[in-house]
Design an enzyme around this catalytic site. Structure first.
Site, PDB file in Angstrom:
ATOM      1  N   LYS A  93      43.557  64.643-115.364  1.00  0.00           N
ATOM      2  CA  LYS A  93      42.467  63.859-114.776  1.00  0.00           C
ATOM      3  C   LYS A  93      42.851  63.480-113.367  1.00  0.00           C
ATOM      4  CE  LYS A  93      38.498  61.821-114.943  1.00  0.00           C
ATOM      5  NZ  LYS A  93      38.254  62.383-113.603  1.00  0.00           N
ATOM      6  N   GLN A 114      48.953  60.286-109.728  1.00  0.00           N
ATOM      7  CA  GLN A 114      47.894  60.160-110.730  1.00  0.00           C
ATOM      8  C   GLN A 114      48.456  60.036-112.138  1.00  0.00           C
ATOM      9  OE1 GLN A 114      44.621  60.541-109.200  1.00  0.00           O
ATOM     10  NE2 GLN A 114      43.902  59.481-111.020  1.00  0.00           N
ATOM     11  N   LYS A 117      49.260  56.306-112.465  1.00  0.00           N
ATOM     12  CA  LYS A 117      48.028  55.521-112.377  1.00  0.00           C
ATOM     13  C   LYS A 117      47.242  55.621-113.678  1.00  0.00           C
ATOM     14  CE  LYS A 117      45.648  56.158-108.647  1.00  0.00           C
ATOM     15  NZ  LYS A 117      44.710  56.734-107.654  1.00  0.00           N
ATOM     16  N   LYS A 129      45.415  66.822-109.819  1.00  0.00           N
ATOM     17  CA  LYS A 129      44.705  66.629-108.552  1.00  0.00           C
ATOM     18  C   LYS A 129      44.356  67.992-107.985  1.00  0.00           C
ATOM     19  CE  LYS A 129      43.442  63.022-105.994  1.00  0.00           C
ATOM     20  NZ  LYS A 129      42.893  61.754-106.507  1.00  0.00           N
ATOM     21  N   ASP A 169      36.884  62.664-104.526  1.00  0.00           N
ATOM     22  CA  ASP A 169      37.923  62.003-103.736  1.00  0.00           C
ATOM     23  C   ASP A 169      37.438  62.101-102.291  1.00  0.00           C
ATOM     24  OD1 ASP A 169      40.762  61.910-102.261  1.00  0.00           O
ATOM     25  OD2 ASP A 169      41.053  61.106-104.268  1.00  0.00           O
ATOM     26  N   ASN A 244      33.723  55.452 -99.035  1.00  0.00           N
ATOM     27  CA  ASN A 244      33.248  54.871-100.280  1.00  0.00           C
ATOM     28  C   ASN A 244      34.116  53.707-100.757  1.00  0.00           C
ATOM     29  OD1 ASN A 244      31.565  54.962-102.734  1.00  0.00           O
ATOM     30  ND2 ASN A 244      33.449  55.620-103.719  1.00  0.00           N
ATOM     31  N   SER A 379      35.972  56.426-114.470  1.00  0.00           N
ATOM     32  CA  SER A 379      35.840  57.828-114.873  1.00  0.00           C
ATOM     33  C   SER A 379      36.037  57.959-116.382  1.00  0.00           C
ATOM     34  CB  SER A 379      36.873  58.689-114.144  1.00  0.00           C
ATOM     35  OG  SER A 379      36.489  58.928-112.808  1.00  0.00           O
TER      36      SER A 379
END
Length: 447
Positions: A93, A114, A117, A129, A169, A244, A379
């Site tokens: 993910k 990631q 995280k 990623k 992203d 964003n 997500s």
């Protein structure tokens, strides 16, 4: 630079030798390793089973050609990447980044971050990623569509809701995700909503996903301030970037009573002492695809192209632009300006030297793998809704995000206490994320 435990030195040397020229990846690995000494002492079984060596080597790396035709009829060629780093906790993910500076080292650093995280969220998600050196800036919708269709033509064979679930992203927003999902559906003949997250609300997306990373960073700041019986009311906040994440961090901070006085883009920054006009900023950036100079002109303010947005005095700093944007000089300027809390809204925006300045000055510092986790939290909530063919309200989803970010904050602190580094968010985040992955790797055997 903090010395590494002897059992970590040889692993780090091997990482740098096997991955030459990938400085961001080296930096991300070093940052994690510098906090793992107490883990290696307490759990020698991790080192004995070569968990660290295995974790630093991606399970799979995919590099591919992306040919497409521009509006002038010329064939363009970009390079695409997907690094599927770790799937021990769940499907890979992580987002897709479209930016001209993307290369293998960028994608590997982001994928490595990631892993931890996603682990920190407590949700069943692995780490990965991807992206491309394609620059969507200044391209027409038709050009972006043709690029995305070519990109997905190769990527689709490597992803799936139980295998690898990309998201957006930098450079990949609702427009790009729509083109990517449309091509995936066309190629596979399946309406597999769970294969991408960040989708539009009318075709499988989740409420709050757009706002999630920025909102989540501010919820994390709330928890940091609460430790000293403070809140965001009246706090002077500076946010870097104006994409964003930055826009929604500024929006949520102001909703909670802060005054966000500055933000930036690659051309410079603007100081708005009255507090940013979020609606105008959204219109300029998201609708007109304009610049901070346009915001300055319409608000009658100066657009500052020299120096750094971090020269602006503030109580709370939320760097939301890109990796290594905030160095030692900028950190010293923030400390001199009275900053008390820094929370990374982007992935690794603070250099190691900057983090040391904050630590030495007693500034509370939250790393991106903790403060930036809001995007992947939502997500996961989007994936849950897709799996159950359900759709939740904005308020319900936002509350799930807020409560999970509070749990991540508390997990970082409790883990730091368990390993005798009280108050150290960096160590707490790294250790909590690592040990959950390491335990699963031991359970699975040598794979």
């Amino acid at each position: 630079m903090t010395a590494l435990h002897p059992r970590l030195v040889s692993v780090y040397d091997e990482v740098t030798q096997r991955n030459p020229g990938e400085s961001e990846f080296h930096q991300a690995v070093r940052e994690v390793f510098e906090t793992l000494s107490p883990v290696v002492v307490k759990h020698p079984e991790y080192a004995d089973a070569q968990v660290l060596q295995r974790l630093c080597e991606p399970e799979r790396q995919i590099i591919f050609r992306v040919p497409w035709v521009d509006d002038a009829g010329r064939v363009q060629v970009n390079r695409g990447f997907r690094v599927e780093f770790s799937s021990v906790l769940g499907p890979y993910k992580g987002g897709l980044r479209f930016h001209p500076n993307v290369y293998a080292g960028t994608v590997k650093f982001l994928g490595f971050e990631q892993i931890f995280k996603n682990s920190l969220t407590g949700m069943p998600l692995g780490g990965g990623k991807g992206g491309s050196d394609f620059d969507p800036k200044g391209r027409s919708d038709g050009e972006v569509m043709r690029f995305c269709q070519s990109f997905m033509t190769e990527l689709h064979r490597h992803i799936g809701e139980y295998t690898d679930v990309p998201a957006g992203d930098t450079g990949v927003g609702a427009r790009e995700l729509g083109f990517l999902f449309g091509q995936y559906k066309r190629l596979t003949n399946r309406y597999e909503s769970g294969v991408l997250t960040g989708k539009g609300l009318t075709w499988g997306g989740s409420q709050v996903r757009t706002e999630a990373t920025g909102f989540g960073a501010v919820y994390f700041v709330q928890s940091m301030l609460a430790l000293s019986q403070r809140d965001l009311e009246g706090q002077r906040v500076v946010v870097s970037g104006s994409g964003n994440v930055a826009i929604h961090a500024a929006q949520k901070a102001q909703e909670l009573g802060a005054v966000v006085v500055a933000c930036s883009d690659s051309g410079g920054y603007v100081v708005d002492e009255a507090g940013l006009d979020i609606d105008l900023l959204k219109d300029i950036k998201n609708v007109r695809r304009g610049r901070m100079s346009d915001y300055a002109r319409e608000r009658g303010l100066d657009h500052i192209s020299a120096g750094s947005v971090w020269d602006v005095h503030c109580d709370v700093a939320i760097p939301c632009a890109t990796q290594n944007e905030l160095g030692e000089r900028e950190a010293r300027a923030l400390v001199a300006g009275g900053v008390s809390v820094v929370a990374e809204g982007a992935n690794m925006p603070c250099t190691p030297d900057a983090v040391r300045v904050f630590r030495d000055a007693g500034v509370a510092f939250a790393p991106g793998k903790a403060a930036n986790a809001g995007g992947v939290v939502t997500s996961s909530l989007e994936m849950q809704q897709n799996a159950s063919r359900d759709s939740w309200t904005f308020a319900h989803t936002d509350e799930r995000l807020r409560s999970t970010m509070t749990e991540i904050h508390d997990r970082c602190l409790s883990t730091a206490d368990d390993y005798d580094v009280p108050g150290d968010y960096v160590a707490g985040a790294n250790i909590a994320g690592f040990t959950r992955v390491a335990d699963a790797m031991l359970a699975f055997g040598v794979i």
